[in-house]
Design an enzyme around this catalytic site. Structure first.
Site, PDB file in Angstrom:
ATOM      1  N   ALA A 125     -40.402 -20.670 -36.574  1.00 31.74           N
ATOM      2  CA  ALA A 125     -40.032 -19.601 -35.573  1.00 31.74           C
ATOM      3  C   ALA A 125     -38.478 -19.482 -35.132  1.00 31.74           C
ATOM      4  O   ALA A 125     -37.867 -20.863 -35.163  1.00 31.74           O
ATOM      5  CB  ALA A 125     -41.095 -19.794 -34.586  1.00 31.74           C
ATOM      6  N   GLY A 183     -43.663 -23.127 -38.403  1.00 39.48           N
ATOM      7  CA  GLY A 183     -44.033 -21.786 -39.180  1.00 39.48           C
ATOM      8  C   GLY A 183     -43.581 -21.805 -40.539  1.00 39.48           C
ATOM      9  O   GLY A 183     -44.389 -20.961 -41.463  1.00 39.48           O
ATOM     10  N   GLU A 228     -46.246 -23.460 -42.590  1.00 36.62           N
ATOM     11  CA  GLU A 228     -47.502 -22.737 -42.266  1.00 36.62           C
ATOM     12  C   GLU A 228     -47.264 -21.707 -43.291  1.00 36.62           C
ATOM     13  O   GLU A 228     -48.575 -21.300 -44.003  1.00 36.62           O
ATOM     14  CB  GLU A 228     -47.924 -22.330 -40.917  1.00 36.62           C
ATOM     15  CG  GLU A 228     -48.029 -23.377 -39.918  1.00 36.62           C
ATOM     16  CD  GLU A 228     -48.276 -22.913 -38.459  1.00 36.62           C
ATOM     17  OE1 GLU A 228     -49.382 -22.993 -37.794  1.00 36.62           O
ATOM     18  OE2 GLU A 228     -47.169 -22.273 -38.104  1.00 36.62           O
ATOM     19  N   GLU A 284     -44.554 -28.680 -33.924  1.00 40.36           N
ATOM     20  CA  GLU A 284     -44.710 -27.566 -32.565  1.00 40.36           C
ATOM     21  C   GLU A 284     -44.894 -28.390 -31.129  1.00 40.36           C
ATOM     22  O   GLU A 284     -44.388 -27.983 -30.038  1.00 40.36           O
ATOM     23  CB  GLU A 284     -45.777 -26.565 -32.627  1.00 40.36           C
ATOM     24  CG  GLU A 284     -45.393 -25.628 -33.718  1.00 40.36           C
ATOM     25  CD  GLU A 284     -45.675 -25.959 -35.068  1.00 40.36           C
ATOM     26  OE1 GLU A 284     -45.433 -24.920 -36.087  1.00 40.36           O
ATOM     27  OE2 GLU A 284     -45.667 -27.102 -35.562  1.00 40.36           O
TER      28      GLU A 284
END
Length: 266
Positions: free
Chosen positions: A72, A117, A120, A140
């Site tokens: 992110a 992310g 992910e 995170e």
């Protein structure tokens, strides 16, 4: 090969001869950090690819030399109010689910950093090919949140609950050799060859029946986590969806005639 841009930060290349599409993360100045705009573009690209019946396999790649995706965009997040974060959440989720729900096989080509992310996005693919520069992880909790792009669900499905817990709770980064050993990536290749090897793997997949590929993916995804009896029912439904298709007829005919099949794709 044709190219199409989705916003400023996502490029789709269609390798027309092999029915392979490449979804390129192309925000090099930010090491592909996923901003709101970039998330929206990833989701849009996935929607277009999923609807394109000529596409049989999608490869997720990066234009940055030292990173797949660092997760992110925390610089953008730092400026957010709580209301901004609430508004962004469905946009961010749509990017990850867009990759996860692609109806065709997907291969991630990972080099350098694939964190948060970014990892992910790779986990949302069916197969992860990584080169020896890859560093993966879900950090995170070290910044006060949790994996929110599917990491808490996808990682234990790959490596088991205890291993996933250790990796998520420690927020540690894992280098390529250990990542392969733990099953965080599926294939480990020489430095700089992740994209080439991922595209070659995709081409081998794409040589097969497009109807069969979509049905096999559906059976794999829907059946995962079910008990055996329920899973076999999912498989049977997927089999029935292809058993009377043009692809099945062509595949059997080509086998018996000792020739390469010409898939009708229906």
């Amino acid at each position: 090969m044709s190219e199409e841009r989705f916003g400023e930060f996502v490029l789709v290349r269609r390798h027309e001869q092999g029915h392979v599409a490449e979804l390129v993360l192309d925000r090099p100045k930010a090491m592909n950090a996923v901003s709101t705009e970039m998330a929206r573009s990833v989701a849009g690209a996935c929607a277009a690819l999923g609807a394109d019946r000529s596409v049989r396999v999608v490869v997720l790649t990066s234009s940055h030399e030292r990173a797949f995706c660092v997760g992110a965009d925390l610089k953008e997040r730092n400026s957010f109010s709580d209301a901004d974060l609430v508004r962004q959440r469905p946009v961010a989720r749509a990017a990850y689910t867009g990759v996860l729900e692609l109806p065709v096989p997907t291969v991630a080509a990972v080099h350098g950093f694939a964190l948060g992310g970014g990892f992910e996005l790779a986990l949302s693919c069916d197969v992860i090919v990584a080169d020896r520069t890859a560093v993966v992880g879900l950090p995170e909790v070290s910044v006060g949140v949790i994996p929110g792009g599917g990491g808490t669900q996808l990682l234990p499905r790959r490596v088991g609950a205890a291993r996933a817990a250790e990796l998520i709770f420690t927020a540690r980064r894992v280098e390529a050799a250990e990542a392969r050993e733990l099953g965080l990536v599926d294939q480990l290749v020489e430095e700089g060859r992740d994209r080439e090897e991922a595209l070659a793997l995709a081409a081998r997949m794409a040589a097969n029946s497009p109807v069969g590929l979509r049905a096999a993916k559906r059976a794999l995804r829907l059946g995962h986590g079910l008990d055996l009896s329920a899973g076999l029912e999912v498989e049977d439904a997927a089999w029935r969806s292809v058993a009377f298709s043009g692809d099945r007829a062509e595949g059997v005919a080509a086998f018996n005639e000792k020739r390469k099949p010409q898939w009708p794709g229906e």
